[in-house]
Design a protein around this motif. Structure first.
Motif, PDB file in Angstrom:
ATOM      1  N   GLY A 209      39.542  41.379  26.807  1.00 31.90           N
ATOM      2  CA  GLY A 209      38.014  42.227  27.643  1.00 31.90           C
ATOM      3  C   GLY A 209      38.225  43.741  27.682  1.00 31.90           C
ATOM      4  N   PHE A 210      37.386  44.512  27.943  1.00 27.85           N
ATOM      5  CA  PHE A 210      37.357  45.755  27.900  1.00 27.85           C
ATOM      6  C   PHE A 210      38.591  46.193  29.167  1.00 27.85           C
ATOM      7  N   PRO A 211      39.213  47.077  28.795  1.00 24.39           N
ATOM      8  CA  PRO A 211      40.158  47.745  29.902  1.00 24.39           C
ATOM      9  C   PRO A 211      39.290  48.233  31.171  1.00 24.39           C
ATOM     10  N   VAL A 212      39.844  48.647  32.139  1.00 23.48           N
ATOM     11  CA  VAL A 212      38.998  49.212  33.446  1.00 23.48           C
ATOM     12  C   VAL A 212      38.918  50.687  33.197  1.00 23.48           C
ATOM     13  N   ALA A 213      37.773  51.379  33.534  1.00 24.08           N
ATOM     14  CA  ALA A 213      37.587  52.732  33.543  1.00 24.08           C
ATOM     15  C   ALA A 213      37.774  53.428  32.281  1.00 24.08           C
ATOM     16  N   LEU A 214      37.837  52.744  31.165  1.00 21.01           N
ATOM     17  CA  LEU A 214      38.034  53.403  29.803  1.00 21.01           C
ATOM     18  C   LEU A 214      36.798  53.773  29.165  1.00 21.01           C
TER      19      LEU A 214
ATOM     20  N   ALA B 290      33.057  40.932  38.918  1.00 27.87           N
ATOM     21  CA  ALA B 290      32.400  41.846  39.627  1.00 27.87           C
ATOM     22  C   ALA B 290      33.194  42.727  40.487  1.00 27.87           C
ATOM     23  N   LEU B 291      34.264  42.298  40.888  1.00 31.65           N
ATOM     24  CA  LEU B 291      35.144  43.236  41.567  1.00 31.65           C
ATOM     25  C   LEU B 291      35.836  44.146  40.538  1.00 31.65           C
ATOM     26  N   VAL B 292      36.081  43.751  39.138  1.00 33.84           N
ATOM     27  CA  VAL B 292      36.602  44.706  38.303  1.00 33.84           C
ATOM     28  C   VAL B 292      35.635  45.668  37.886  1.00 33.84           C
ATOM     29  N   SER B 293      34.281  45.489  37.991  1.00 32.59           N
ATOM     30  CA  SER B 293      33.323  46.403  37.843  1.00 32.59           C
ATOM     31  C   SER B 293      33.179  47.472  38.680  1.00 32.59           C
ATOM     32  N   VAL B 294      33.489  46.992  40.170  1.00 30.79           N
ATOM     33  CA  VAL B 294      33.453  48.055  40.936  1.00 30.79           C
ATOM     34  C   VAL B 294      34.595  49.041  40.800  1.00 30.79           C
ATOM     35  N   LEU B 295      35.863  48.420  40.348  1.00 35.56           N
ATOM     36  CA  LEU B 295      37.021  49.255  40.131  1.00 35.56           C
ATOM     37  C   LEU B 295      36.760  50.304  39.037  1.00 35.56           C
ATOM     38  N   SER B 296      36.183  49.813  37.979  1.00 38.17           N
ATOM     39  CA  SER B 296      35.646  50.366  36.747  1.00 38.17           C
ATOM     40  C   SER B 296      34.900  51.729  37.125  1.00 38.17           C
ATOM     41  N   ASP B 297      33.903  51.419  37.793  1.00 33.78           N
ATOM     42  CA  ASP B 297      32.872  52.316  38.000  1.00 33.78           C
ATOM     43  C   ASP B 297      33.398  53.505  39.197  1.00 33.78           C
ATOM     44  N   ARG B 298      34.330  53.156  39.963  1.00 32.45           N
ATOM     45  CA  ARG B 298      34.870  53.851  40.757  1.00 32.45           C
ATOM     46  C   ARG B 298      36.139  54.938  40.142  1.00 32.45           C
ATOM     47  N   PHE B 299      36.355  54.305  39.159  1.00 33.73           N
ATOM     48  CA  PHE B 299      37.740  55.181  38.273  1.00 33.73           C
ATOM     49  C   PHE B 299      37.153  55.823  37.089  1.00 33.73           C
ATOM     50  N   TYR B 300      36.046  55.422  36.599  1.00 38.30           N
ATOM     51  CA  TYR B 300      35.629  56.215  35.478  1.00 38.30           C
ATOM     52  C   TYR B 300      35.333  57.597  35.573  1.00 38.30           C
ATOM     53  N   ARG B 301      35.756  58.547  34.731  1.00 38.10           N
ATOM     54  CA  ARG B 301      35.410  59.823  34.591  1.00 38.10           C
ATOM     55  C   ARG B 301      35.125  59.999  33.272  1.00 38.10           C
TER      56      ARG B 301
ATOM     57  N   TYR C  65      38.740  33.832  36.332  1.00 34.57           N
ATOM     58  CA  TYR C  65      39.525  34.998  36.152  1.00 34.57           C
ATOM     59  C   TYR C  65      38.635  36.093  35.231  1.00 34.57           C
ATOM     60  N   CYS C  66      39.050  37.420  35.292  1.00 31.40           N
ATOM     61  CA  CYS C  66      38.484  38.462  34.440  1.00 31.40           C
ATOM     62  C   CYS C  66      39.678  39.259  33.798  1.00 31.40           C
ATOM     63  N   GLN C  67      39.777  39.076  32.342  1.00 28.89           N
ATOM     64  CA  GLN C  67      41.041  39.618  31.821  1.00 28.89           C
ATOM     65  C   GLN C  67      40.145  41.155  31.123  1.00 28.89           C
ATOM     66  N   ALA C  68      41.022  42.223  31.685  1.00 29.07           N
ATOM     67  CA  ALA C  68      40.248  43.296  31.330  1.00 29.07           C
ATOM     68  C   ALA C  68      41.237  44.109  30.668  1.00 29.07           C
ATOM     69  N   GLY C  69      41.455  43.961  29.220  1.00 28.01           N
ATOM     70  CA  GLY C  69      42.431  44.398  28.500  1.00 28.01           C
ATOM     71  C   GLY C  69      43.958  43.922  28.806  1.00 28.01           C
ATOM     72  N   TYR C  70      44.464  43.360  29.891  1.00 29.91           N
ATOM     73  CA  TYR C  70      45.578  43.005  29.966  1.00 29.91           C
ATOM     74  C   TYR C  70      45.886  41.531  29.117  1.00 29.91           C
ATOM     75  N   PRO C  71      47.288  41.935  28.824  1.00 26.69           N
ATOM     76  CA  PRO C  71      47.622  40.693  27.714  1.00 26.69           C
ATOM     77  C   PRO C  71      47.440  39.283  28.138  1.00 26.69           C
TER      78      PRO C  71
ATOM     79  N   PHE D 123      42.929  51.790  33.081  1.00 22.33           N
ATOM     80  CA  PHE D 123      44.034  50.622  33.412  1.00 22.33           C
ATOM     81  C   PHE D 123      43.588  49.302  32.913  1.00 22.33           C
ATOM     82  N   THR D 124      44.699  48.521  32.586  1.00 22.74           N
ATOM     83  CA  THR D 124      44.326  46.882  32.002  1.00 22.74           C
ATOM     84  C   THR D 124      44.671  46.328  33.278  1.00 22.74           C
ATOM     85  N   MET D 125      44.026  45.137  33.180  1.00 19.62           N
ATOM     86  CA  MET D 125      43.900  44.306  34.793  1.00 19.62           C
ATOM     87  C   MET D 125      43.799  42.840  34.369  1.00 19.62           C
TER      88      MET D 125
END
Lengths: 115, 405
Positions: free
Chosen positions: B312-317, B254-265, B288-294, B272-274
């Motif tokens: 998992g999908f990277p953030v804001a991509l 849920a936190l990662v989603s917030v970041l993705s919405d905030r940084f997506y253009r 855990y939430c794996q967002a494209g990070y190894p 970024f990956t996280m």
């Protein structure tokens, strides 16, 4: 840097980045060159990654940039992924974003079927 | 912002030039010197090639007028010697030859002579050639000044970058720290001065410790600005506000989603990956939430290793993609190691990547002493690179559980 092959009857363009590493160092140039193709109305693209042994986050960014530009006006698929690139696609879920084929011919056949 | 010196105009700026005149014929020497003096320059006479060379070095003259036939060093040899010397700045060589000596002139050009005058030397042709040499010398001077300006500018930019790198470092927690039932150990190596990596950890509430690692795509200033923005944004308050679902269950996705919405253009390329983790101490679990990070590695002190997460999908991509929270066991005697992809991708001299196998082996070897892992991975990579700097930023973060007995 890219090499392209056009399959005229279906308007499919096979794009080979012709680099071993698609990274921060060259991903922008790659993207710009393919964007120019898209602007020339090439809307069925096969990105042939057979020469690419390594692709980093900037490479992924470039691929997604192409996808965004194309939107739903066309199609972009990948083929000939090395195991390293495949792993990168899997960990970033790009395997769910880009259809992937064993080689360019398989990719072309699959696109033809959908036309 | 950085100003170049303006091009100076020769007709308004005619400081006398030092010119070495080398000729064994005293009359010829005196004649050429007289013309040079009349043009406002400063002739220095040499009786042969060796003297000419010595004089050029001593007074650092930049123009030489020489005869072809001289005792000691002749004109060719003199030119060759001058070109072989590293010296500071270019010496312009004018050679006096007989009229229409094509072969001699070709040889002289090869030896490093710049221009010729036929005998007898007349005022007009000497004047024209000295002016031409003068223009080149001034041009060279200008280039030297410009490169000095660039060097100073580069120094200033690098100073700024180093200051920014300090600021970035200050955002990071210390290399070793105890936080609410965990010990964290870390290493952080920018590939250049600045890094696109960021990480942090905190106690978020009773029974929960959270941590994250981020790798912004690309590196350099661009990536580091984003990583610093994220470092400021990601606080324990943000975790408390967004990393639990409606029912109070840990949900880092849920936190990662917030970041993705905030940084997506829509038109942007930054992402970024996280890896975002929450340790539930009471249940010995990692959410855990794996967002494209190894995928990180879960180890026991005995050295057994398992990987956590399958991607998992990277953030804001991409817009609107789902992020998932997963759960794995995290026993009290286990510890988790996160390595940014800079570790796996580091290539040795032969283009061979360090790869997952070697990372795993390095971890397993140091499993008995988790606190040594971050520096251990860094030095293993330095050895692998053979002293060359890394192509990508590197972060190693170890999270060790230290439950109360």
């Amino acid at each position: 840097m890219i090499k392209t092959r056009l399959h005229d009857e279906y308007g499919i363009c096979v794009v080979n980045p012709a680099v071993e590493r698609l990274t921060a160092a060259n991903a922008t140039a790659f993207k710009e060159e393919v964007l120019a193709l898209i602007d020339q109305k090439q809307d069925k693209l096969v990105i042939d990654l057979s020469d690419v042994s390594f692709l980093d986050s900037s490479g992924i960014g470039a691929m997604v940039g192409l996808l965004k530009r194309l939107g739903n006006r066309g199609e972009i698929v990948v083929c000939s992924l090395s195991s390293g690139v495949q792993q990168m696609f899997k960990i970033t879920r790009m395997d769910r974003v880009f259809s992937s084929y064993s080689d360019a011919n398989a990719a072309i056949a699959a696109i033809k079927e959908r036309v | 912002m950085y100003e170049y010196p303006a091009e100076s105009r020769p007709e308004f700026d005619s400081a006398p030039l030092k010119v070495v005149v080398a000729d064994d014929d005293a009359v010829q020497r005196a004649y050429i010197s007289a013309i040079l003096r009349k043009l406002g320059h400063e002739p220095h006479e040499a009786l042969d090639g060796c003297q000419a060379l010595e004089l050029l070095r001593r007074i650092s003259a930049k123009i030489l007028v020489c005869d072809l036939d001289m005792p000691g060093l002749n004109g060719y040899e003199l030119a060759r010697q001058i070109r072989e010397e590293p010296g500071d700045g270019y010496v312009h060589i004018l050679m006096v030859t007989g009229q229409n000596q094509r072969l001699q002139r070709e040889r002289a050009l090869e030896a490093g002579v710049d221009d010729f005058m036929g005998k007898p030397v007349d005022t007009a042709s000497l004047t024209a050639r000295i002016r031409s040499a003068d223009r080149l010398l001034r041009h060279e001077q200008l280039l030297l000044q410009r490169s000095a300006v660039l060097a100073r500018a580069k120094e200033r930019i690098e100073d700024d970058l180093r200051a920014a790198a300090d600021a970035q470092r200050r955002l990071l927690p210390p290399a070793h720290k105890d936080v609410a039932g965990c010990k964290f150990h870390s290493a952080f190596k920018p590939s250049n001065i600045l890094s696109g990596d960021m990480f942090g950890y905190y106690r978020i509430c009773e029974g929960f410790t959270a941590f994250y690692a981020i790798d912004v795509a690309g590196h350099g200033v661009h990536a580091s600005l984003m990583s610093v923005a994220l470092g400021h944004l990601l606080t324990s308050e943000l975790f408390r506000a967004h990393s639990f679902d409606g029912a109070g269950h840990p949900d880092p996705a849920a936190l990662v989603s917030v970041l993705s919405d905030r940084f997506y253009r829509e038109d942007g390329t930054e992402y970024f990956t996280m890896f975002c983790g929450m340790i539930e101490h009471g249940a010995d679990r990692l959410h855990y939430c794996q967002a494209g990070y190894p995928s990180p590695y879960m180890l026991t002190r005995g050295g057994s290793v398992r990987q956590v997460g399958t991607g998992g999908f990277p953030v804001a991509l991409l817009a609107g993609v789902p992020f998932e929270t997963s759960v794995t066991s995290f026993a009290a005697d286990e510890f988790l190691v996160l390595c940014s992809d800079g570790a796996m991708e580091a290539e040795n001299r032969f283009g061979e990547p360090f790869d997952e196998m070697r990372v795993k082996a390095a971890l397993a070897e140091a499993a008995a002493a988790p606190e040594t892992i971050p520096d251990g991975v860094v030095s293993a990579l330095e050895r692998w690179r053979g002293g060359r700097t890394l192509d990508d930023d590197l972060t190693v973060l170890v999270c060790e559980r230290t439950p109360k007995q």
